[in-house]
Design a protein around this motif. Structure first.
Motif, PDB file in Angstrom:
ATOM      1  N   ALA A 281       0.831  -1.211   0.000  1.00 38.00           N
ATOM      2  CA  ALA A 281       0.000   0.000   0.000  1.00 38.00           C
ATOM      3  C   ALA A 281       0.858   1.251   0.000  1.00 38.00           C
ATOM      4  O   ALA A 281       0.565   2.224  -0.705  1.00 38.00           O
ATOM      5  N   TRP A 282       1.929   1.267   0.789  1.00 33.05           N
ATOM      6  CA  TRP A 282       2.783   2.462   0.880  1.00 33.05           C
ATOM      7  C   TRP A 282       3.589   2.674  -0.397  1.00 33.05           C
ATOM      8  O   TRP A 282       4.009   3.793  -0.701  1.00 33.05           O
ATOM      9  N   SER A 283       3.807   1.620  -1.166  1.00 30.30           N
ATOM     10  CA  SER A 283       4.595   1.749  -2.399  1.00 30.30           C
ATOM     11  C   SER A 283       3.825   2.475  -3.491  1.00 30.30           C
ATOM     12  O   SER A 283       4.402   2.894  -4.501  1.00 30.30           O
ATOM     13  N   LYS A 284       2.509   2.631  -3.316  1.00 29.58           N
ATOM     14  CA  LYS A 284       1.678   3.296  -4.312  1.00 29.58           C
ATOM     15  C   LYS A 284       1.552   4.782  -3.996  1.00 29.58           C
ATOM     16  O   LYS A 284       1.857   5.233  -2.901  1.00 29.58           O
ATOM     17  N   GLY A 285       1.071   5.532  -4.966  1.00 29.82           N
ATOM     18  CA  GLY A 285       0.793   6.943  -4.722  1.00 29.82           C
ATOM     19  C   GLY A 285       1.964   7.840  -5.076  1.00 29.82           C
ATOM     20  O   GLY A 285       3.003   7.392  -5.582  1.00 29.82           O
ATOM     21  N   PRO A 286       1.813   9.145  -4.804  1.00 30.12           N
ATOM     22  CA  PRO A 286       2.812  10.125  -5.234  1.00 30.12           C
ATOM     23  C   PRO A 286       4.135   9.991  -4.487  1.00 30.12           C
ATOM     24  O   PRO A 286       4.179   9.525  -3.356  1.00 30.12           O
ATOM     25  N   THR A 287       5.209  10.409  -5.147  1.00 31.81           N
ATOM     26  CA  THR A 287       6.545  10.420  -4.535  1.00 31.81           C
ATOM     27  C   THR A 287       7.321  11.624  -5.046  1.00 31.81           C
ATOM     28  O   THR A 287       6.969  12.229  -6.063  1.00 31.81           O
ATOM     29  N   GLY A 288       8.393  11.954  -4.337  1.00 39.53           N
ATOM     30  CA  GLY A 288       9.380  12.904  -4.844  1.00 39.53           C
ATOM     31  C   GLY A 288       9.112  14.377  -4.629  1.00 39.53           C
ATOM     32  O   GLY A 288       9.921  15.210  -5.045  1.00 39.53           O
ATOM     33  N   GLN A 289       7.989  14.744  -3.963  1.00 43.36           N
ATOM     34  CA  GLN A 289       7.682  16.157  -3.766  1.00 43.36           C
ATOM     35  C   GLN A 289       7.888  16.555  -2.304  1.00 43.36           C
ATOM     36  O   GLN A 289       7.152  16.124  -1.430  1.00 43.36           O
TER      37      GLN A 289
END
Length: 362
Positions: A281-289
Motif C-alpha cells: 500500500a505504501w509503495s503506491k501513490g505520489p513520490t518525490g515532492q
C-alpha cells in the motif's frame, strides 16, 4: 495566456521563500512585479535581490497595475486589512499562516472574499508534500485499517532575543504564542489527514519566556471519527523537532522533520502479520515532492489556470484556526471545548486570549 502578475507584501524572512518559489515557476507563467514593505529601504533591497521592477511602501501603489496575485507575508495582525485591499482590486490573495489574529477577523475576510472576484489561499505547504498526500490516500482507502491515535508535536527553540521584535509574543499583533504561530502548520497537517475534530482539552503556560503569550501548550483532541490525538506546541525545547505519528490498526506512520519534509522523513512500521500488505500500500501513490512553498504555489497557479478556487481555501484554513482558538479557550477556562462552541459573541472569537490569560492578571 499572459503570465500572472504577482506582488509580495512584507519583505521579511518568509517573503524570500515566496519569491524563490515564484521565480522557480518561470517568468512565462508568473512574474514578480512589485515588492511592498513599510520600510522603503528593505523593500528596495528585496526588489533588487529578486529583480522586481517596482518597490513601494503601500500596497495601493502597486495594485493599479493589474496585479493578479498578492502574497501577504507581513505580521499576522495586518493580514486581513491587506488581503481585503487586494480582494477589492479583484486579485487572488496568498496569505501566510496564521491567517489572522482571531476567528472574527477571518470571518470579516470571508465576507470580503464573497463580494470579490478574487479569492484567498492560505499557505499550508505541508499538505502538498507527496508523503502527506500519500498518507491521506491511505486514510481514505482504509488500507492500513482505521486510524486510532495520533501525536502532533512542534517542539522548537526561540531564545529571549527572538522575542525582542515588538510584534512577537503578542496576542494583539501575533495572535498568540507557539500554539498560534509555530505549531499551526503541524496541526493543519493533522487535520488534513484525520478530518474534523470534535473536542479539545488543553493546558497552556508561560514557563520561561518574557512574553504576553504562552510558550508551551498541550492538548488532547478527539476527532469525529473517534481518533484521539495529543498535541504539543513549544518554543522552549533545545532539541528542535516537528513530529507527527499516526497509529492505524495495521501500521504506524511516523514523520519527523523540522521546517519541511521529504519522502525520506516518513517511516512506516507494519503490525505483525501485515508486513506485505502495508509495504504494498505504501509503495503506491505520489513520490518525490518535498513540502515547500513551491509545491503549494504551483497548485495555486494550476487552480487559476483551471478557473477553480486555489488551495487551501480560506474556509478550510479557518477550521485549523478554530482548533487553535479552542485550545486557548480550554486552557484558559480549564474545561473541554467542542467544535462550533466559539460563536461570534464568544470572547475567544474576537481575540485568542479571550477573557485573559491566567498569568496576565486580567
Amino acid at each position: 495566456m499572459r503570465p500572472y502578475r504577482a506582488v509580495i507584501v512584507g519583505t521579511g524572512g518568509i517573503a524570500h521563500a515566496h519569491a524563490e518559489a515564484l521565480t522557480s515557476l518561470g517568468s512565462s507563467r508568473v512574474q514578480l512585479v512589485g515588492a511592498v514593505d513599510v520600510d522603503a529601504g528593505r523593500a528596495e533591497e528585496f526588489a533588487k535581490k529578486w529583480e522586481i521592477p517596482q518597490a513601494a511602501t503601500a500596497l495601493a501603489d502597486v495594485l493599479a497595475d493589474g496585479v493578479d496575485l498578492v502574497h501577504v507575508c507581513t505580521p499576522p495582525g495586518s493580514h486581513v486589512e491587506l488581503a481585503t485591499q487586494a480582494l477589492e482590486a479583484g486579485a487572488t490573495v496568498v496569505v501566510e499562516k496564521p491567517i489572522a489574529v482571531s476567528l472574527a477577523s477571518v470571518d470579516e475576510l470571508l465576507a470580503a472574499e464573497a463580494s470579490s472576484s478574487g479569492s484567498v489561499a492560505v499557505v499550508s505547504q505541508h499538505r502538498f508534500g507527496s508523503g502527506a498526500r500519500k498518507l491521506r490516500g491511505i486514510v481514505e482507502s482504509g488500507s492500513f485499517g482505521r486510524p486510532l491515535i495520533a501525536t502532533c508535536h512542534t517542539q522548537w527553540y526561540r531564545d529571549a532575543a527572538y522575542f525582542t521584535v515588538p510584534w512577537r509574543g503578542s496576542f494583539e499583533i501575533e495572535g498568540g504564542g507557539p500554539t498560534m504561530g509555530h505549531g499551526i502548520h503541524q496541526m493543519d497537517l493533522l487535520l488534513a489527514t484525520l478530518g474534523e475534530w470534535d473536542q479539545v482539552t488543553a493546558v497552556a503556560a508561560r514557563t520561561s519566556r518574557d512574553t504576553d503569550t504562552e510558550d508551551v501548550s498541550m492538548a488532547l483532541v478527539t476527532f469525529d471519527s473517534g481518533v484521539l490525538a495529543s498535541v504539543v506546541n513549544s518554543v522552549v525545547s533545545p532539541r528542535q523537532t516537528s513530529t507527527l505519528r499516526f497509529d492505524f490498526e495495521n501500521a504506524t506512520v511516523d514523520l519527523e522533520h523540522l521546517y519541511g519534509y521529504t519522502d525520506d522523513d516518513f517511516t512506516v512500521t507494519a503490525a505483525p502479520g501485515f508486513e506485505d500488505e502495508v509495504a504494498a500500500a505504501w509503495s503506491k501513490g505520489p513520490t518525490g515532492q518535498p513540502s515547500n512553498h513551491l509545491a503549494q504555489l504551483s497548485a495555486v497557479l494550476d487552480g487559476l489556470d483551471a478557473g477553480t478556487t486555489p488551495p487551501v481555501p480560506l474556509r478550510t484554513a479557518r477550521a485549523t484556526l478554530e482548533l487553535v482558538a479552542a485550545i486557548y479557550k480550554s486552557a484558559f477556562l480549564a474545561r473541554p471545548v467542542h467544535r462550533g462552541e466559539i460563536t461570534p459573541q464568544d470572547p475567544f472569537a474576537s481575540r485568542m486570549n479571550g477573557t485573559g490569560a491566567p498569568w496576565s492578571g486580567s
